[in-house]
Design a protein around this motif. Structure first.
Motif, PDB file in Angstrom:
ATOM      1  N   GLN A 197       2.337   1.658  -3.499  1.00  0.00           N
ATOM      2  CA  GLN A 197       1.322   2.113  -4.448  1.00  0.00           C
ATOM      3  C   GLN A 197       0.987   3.588  -4.229  1.00  0.00           C
ATOM      4  OE1 GLN A 197      -1.514  -1.156  -3.650  1.00  0.00           O
ATOM      5  NE2 GLN A 197      -1.515  -1.453  -5.869  1.00  0.00           N
ATOM      6  N   ALA A 198       0.933   4.032  -2.976  1.00  0.00           N
ATOM      7  CA  ALA A 198       0.655   5.439  -2.684  1.00  0.00           C
ATOM      8  C   ALA A 198       1.764   6.345  -3.222  1.00  0.00           C
ATOM      9  CB  ALA A 198       0.493   5.641  -1.183  1.00  0.00           C
ATOM     10  N   GLY A 223       0.813  -1.215   0.000  1.00  0.00           N
ATOM     11  CA  GLY A 223       0.000   0.000   0.000  1.00  0.00           C
ATOM     12  C   GLY A 223       0.847   1.266   0.000  1.00  0.00           C
TER      13      GLY A 223
END
Length: 72
Positions: A60-61, A57
């Motif tokens: 991806q951010a 996560g």
């Protein structure tokens, strides 16, 4: 991308890509249902209890793309 290493900001660049190996997401029901199957149950898995997908996560951010999530 800029990272901090030993208190100093360092620019990190990759001409073709970066491989991030920081655990999986077998303990994250939402990610398993999104990338694998709605039938999977996180109550029964053999992975490390800390494999909850936070590293994925975060990557991806920061703009990372992912591949082979259905084969994890």
């Amino acid at each position: 991308m800029v990272v901090t290493r030993d208190g100093t900001d360092v620019a990190v660049r990759a001409a073709r890509g970066v491989l991030l190996s920081a655990g999986g997401f077998d303990r994250n029901a939402a990610m398993r249902h999104e990338h694998q199957s709605e039938q999977l149950d996180t109550d029964w898995c053999l992975g490390n209890p800390a494999n909850t997908g936070e590293a994925i996560g975060i990557a991806q951010a920061a703009g990372a793309d992912v591949a082979f999530m259905d084969e994890s």
